[in-house]
Scaffold this active site. Structure first.
Site, PDB file in Angstrom:
ATOM      1  CE  LYS A 109       3.370   0.230   4.699  1.00 35.59           C
ATOM      2  NZ  LYS A 109       2.257  -0.041   3.779  1.00 35.59           N
ATOM      3  CD  GLU A 120      -2.816   1.227   2.370  1.00 36.69           C
ATOM      4  OE1 GLU A 120      -2.812   0.316   3.205  1.00 36.69           O
ATOM      5  OE2 GLU A 120      -3.569   2.215   2.411  1.00 36.69           O
ATOM      6  NE  ARG A 137       4.329  -8.428  10.630  1.00 35.45           N
ATOM      7  CZ  ARG A 137       3.607  -7.766   9.709  1.00 35.45           C
ATOM      8  NH1 ARG A 137       2.589  -8.333   9.121  1.00 35.45           N
ATOM      9  NH2 ARG A 137       3.901  -6.527   9.399  1.00 35.45           N
TER      10      ARG A 137
HETATM   11  P1  ATP Z   1      -0.162  -1.789   6.750  1.00 35.57           P
HETATM   12  O1  ATP Z   1      -1.046  -2.840   6.137  1.00 35.57           O
HETATM   13  O2  ATP Z   1      -0.250  -1.649   8.211  1.00 35.57           O
HETATM   14  O3  ATP Z   1      -0.174  -0.494   6.028  1.00 35.57           O
HETATM   15  P2  ATP Z   1       1.960  -3.515   5.928  1.00 35.57           P
HETATM   16  O4  ATP Z   1       3.299  -3.575   6.563  1.00 35.57           O
HETATM   17  O5  ATP Z   1       1.102  -4.725   5.899  1.00 35.57           O
HETATM   18  O6  ATP Z   1       1.297  -2.280   6.596  1.00 35.57           O
HETATM   19  P3  ATP Z   1       1.689  -3.407   3.078  1.00 35.57           P
HETATM   20  O7  ATP Z   1       2.076  -2.301   2.205  1.00 35.57           O
HETATM   21  O8  ATP Z   1       0.266  -3.810   3.118  1.00 35.57           O
HETATM   22  O9  ATP Z   1       2.169  -2.972   4.502  1.00 35.57           O
HETATM   23  O10 ATP Z   1       2.605  -4.681   2.823  1.00 35.57           O
HETATM   24  C1  ATP Z   1       2.869  -5.181   1.548  1.00 35.57           C
HETATM   25  C2  ATP Z   1       3.275  -6.628   1.640  1.00 35.57           C
HETATM   26  O11 ATP Z   1       4.411  -6.790   2.463  1.00 35.57           O
HETATM   27  C3  ATP Z   1       2.176  -7.487   2.233  1.00 35.57           C
HETATM   28  O12 ATP Z   1       2.007  -8.631   1.410  1.00 35.57           O
HETATM   29  C4  ATP Z   1       2.675  -7.839   3.580  1.00 35.57           C
HETATM   30  O13 ATP Z   1       2.212  -9.109   3.982  1.00 35.57           O
HETATM   31  C5  ATP Z   1       4.186  -7.811   3.410  1.00 35.57           C
HETATM   32  N1  ATP Z   1       4.829  -7.478   4.661  1.00 35.57           N
HETATM   33  C6  ATP Z   1       4.622  -6.386   5.417  1.00 35.57           C
HETATM   34  N2  ATP Z   1       5.359  -6.428   6.544  1.00 35.57           N
HETATM   35  C7  ATP Z   1       6.067  -7.582   6.508  1.00 35.57           C
HETATM   36  C8  ATP Z   1       7.008  -8.208   7.395  1.00 35.57           C
HETATM   37  N3  ATP Z   1       7.364  -7.654   8.545  1.00 35.57           N
HETATM   38  N4  ATP Z   1       7.523  -9.398   7.009  1.00 35.57           N
HETATM   39  C9  ATP Z   1       7.180  -9.960   5.852  1.00 35.57           C
HETATM   40  N5  ATP Z   1       6.310  -9.430   4.982  1.00 35.57           N
HETATM   41  C10 ATP Z   1       5.737  -8.254   5.300  1.00 35.57           C
END
Ligand code: ATP
Ligand code: MG
Length: 560
Positions: A277, A42, A267
């Protein structure tokens, strides 16, 4: 990714359970048109090291199977998204060594998604709900109590279609109505209790402007994005496991042939940092750090600026593997991966952080020698250089003690050491200021020891680094350390901001050898015996700036 790495992953047996699943699908020819994965950030912040793990999996699997990985901006929630973030994501993916050219935007599918929603209404699988938020909660129930069917659930298709179209047309206030899936209010999985598919929100979208006042929810949008793009394997983190039945429900009810499937992995949680974030944004907004690319940030751009090579990041992530176990990875492991890589690739130079003046008393004033130095003993292609050696030098304060303890092999009165790449010098005397602080050493050098060995076979145990006072260049060094002093900042009731390491950035000066005078931003070097450094973009022709990427040894292990 290097061909070598690629071959390694392609020829060996699958590295992890996800790659095993994909390998089996390839064997069964389940996806004759090839494997398609996606990385769906995102654009509401900069990518961090957790995202790097996801990127290495999504792009990695595609690369290893000759498939394609889509970089998809998951821009369905207009509140915090913008183009700056989009651009940074593209840059970071490229820097990590992957191809961001299959670029998609979820917002391009708004019309298609809307049509899918109408289709669900027509199939009596979705309805407009007018409950207030409080009523909504009440009807939904909770983990102990099943939900109850909200009023309006049995309204006709025509009635619902009309309301939904008027929602789109902007006839209702924000939040006045939602579109919900009609699934099962008593499901043990709360996400299946008639989840919201669309909500009304009058916010301009950074790409769609004010075209829409209703926006799809993640659970409805994400599976559709995957299906529209022909994704075969949709990898995400474990917290989405419980959403998978909904992912499948939407796609099955919209009759997608050979729909994509979601697979979950754990994760990455790294110690001594934060990855939410919201918290990263707060660090930037409240100026606890320089910016998103502050070298202390766990962001990809922060690590790049700090001097972490992309290959170190990839190797680190690869070493962690892909599993379903949630754990906390010690940042020391990451630092180890950085050292491993930098040890192979960075050239060595001399730089003195805490200068102490040394005068070589038995040398003529204008004497200057040019000493030979190999740039990187691990890599002959890195070449060699000359280091000027003259009467006045600087060494590091820590390399001199008036009264050395046993086992101290550096300089002390009457003792001899080797200067790196140079001669033996012997401390004959020292000068102190009015406070008793040593301000200068008087030494003699042995002209016979050029190159570092004495013809008479006498040995010295210590070798210290130094620079020539007349020739050295002053640089600013920013000594970085962990941003937080505790493993898991913000755990429990703690305010993560109170757990910041006050010494996470120490600004100092360093005297460096002249060979580095023309260093360019991004150049990575080792200052021998000091650490790995990277030339910062803040460098100017007048003043070089170096960031300490990582120290040579793990100083925290000792503290523990
Ligand atoms: P939010 O949804 O709170 O904005 P997010 O960290 O999930 O934050 P996204 O931009 O939705 O951010 O993440 C993009 C991709 O990265 C998703 O598929 C998510 O599962 C993966 N991702 C995010 N954080 C991690 C992490 N710590 N380890 C592995 N994959 C991650
Ligand atoms: Mg997310």
């Amino acid at each position: 990714m290097s061909t070598e790495e690629k071959i390694e992953t392609a020829e060996n047996k699958p590295l992890d359970f996800i790659r095993e699943i994909v390998a089996n699908h390839i064997k069964e020819n389940k996806y004759p048109d090839g494997i398609v994965t996606r990385f769906p950030p995102e654009p509401n912040g900069y990518l961090h090291i957790g995202h790097a793990k996801a990127i290495c999996l999504d792009f990695g699997v595609a690369e290893e199977t000759n498939g394609i990985c889509h970089l998809r901006m998951d821009d369905t929630n207009p509140t915090k998204e913008n183009m700056e973030y989009v651009q940074s994501i593209i840059d970071d993916v490229k820097w990590l060594g992957f191809d961001p050219s299959h670029l998609y935007y979820a917002s391009d599918y708004f019309e298609q998604m809307y049509q899918c929603a109408e289709k669900l209404i027509e199939k009596k699988l979705a309805y407009v709900c007018e409950l207030t938020p409080e009523e909504f909660e009440e009807y939904r129930g909770n983990s102990e109590r099943p939900g109850t069917e909200p009023p309006g659930r049995a309204n006709s298709v025509e009635y619902n279609l009309d309301l939904f179209r008027r929602m789109r047309a902007g006839e209702f206030e924000d939040g006045a109505k939602v579109l919900r899936a009609r699934i099962d209010m008593t499901s043990p999985n709360i996400h299946m209790r008639d989840p919201v598919l669309y909500r009304i929100r009058r916010i301009d979208h950074f790409r769609q402007g004010n075209k829409w006042c209703i926006y799809p929810m993640y659970d409805f949008a994400h599976c559709l994005e995957d299906a529209f793009e022909g994704v075969t394997h949709s990898f995400c983190t474990l917290e989405f496991e419980i959403h998978r039945p909904l992912y499948d429900w939407v796609l099955n009810n919209l009759d997608f042939p050979n729909p994509p499937h979601q697979y979950e992995f754990s994760r990455l949680n790294l110690s001594h940092t934060v990855m939410s974030k919201r918290k990263l944004l707060q660090l930037v907004k409240e100026k606890h750090v320089r910016n998103w690319d502050d070298p202390r940030m766990p962001t990809v751009c922060g690590m790049r600026r700090r001097g972490v090579p992309a290959s170190a990041l990839r190797n680190f992530v690869k070493g962690l593997g892909i599993t379903k176990f949630n754990g906390l990875t010690d940042v020391a492991l990451f630092e180890y991966a950085i050292r491993e890589e930098l040890n192979k690739t960075s050239s060595r130079y001399l730089g003195v952080l805490n200068p102490l003046k040394v005068t070589i008393t038995n040398m003529p004033d204008d004497f200057c020698d040019e000493l030979d130095a190999v740039n990187n003993p691990e890599d002959p292609s890195a070449g060699s250089r000359k280091i000027p050696f003259s009467k006045e030098l600087y060494i590091d304060r820590n390399d001199f003690m008036i009264e050395p303890p046993k086992g101290y092999f550096r300089l002390s009165p009457g003792k001899e050491v080797r200067l790196r790449y140079g001669y033996f010098i012997k401390c004959e005397d020292y000068v102190t200021d009015e406070n008793g602080e040593v301000i200068e050493l008087k030494c003699t050098y042995d002209p016979e020891t050029r190159g570092g060995n004495a013809p008479d076979g006498r040995k010295v145990k210590g070798t210290i680094h130094w620079v020539s006072a007349k020739h050295c260049v002053e640089a600013e060094v920013r000594l970085y350390d962990r941003l937080f002093t505790v493993e898991q900042p913000g755990m429990g009731d703690e305010d993560f901001l109170t757990q910041m390491n006050p010494d996470s950035e120490i600004i100092s000066t360093c005297l460096i050898e002249p060979a580095l005078a023309n260093a360019k931003a991004g150049d990575r070097v080792q200052f021998e015996r000091v650490g790995y450094f990277c030339c910062d973009p803040d460098s100017t022709a007048e003043k070089l700036v170096f960031n300490r990427t990582v120290s040579l040894k793990d100083s925290w292990a000792k503290k523990k």
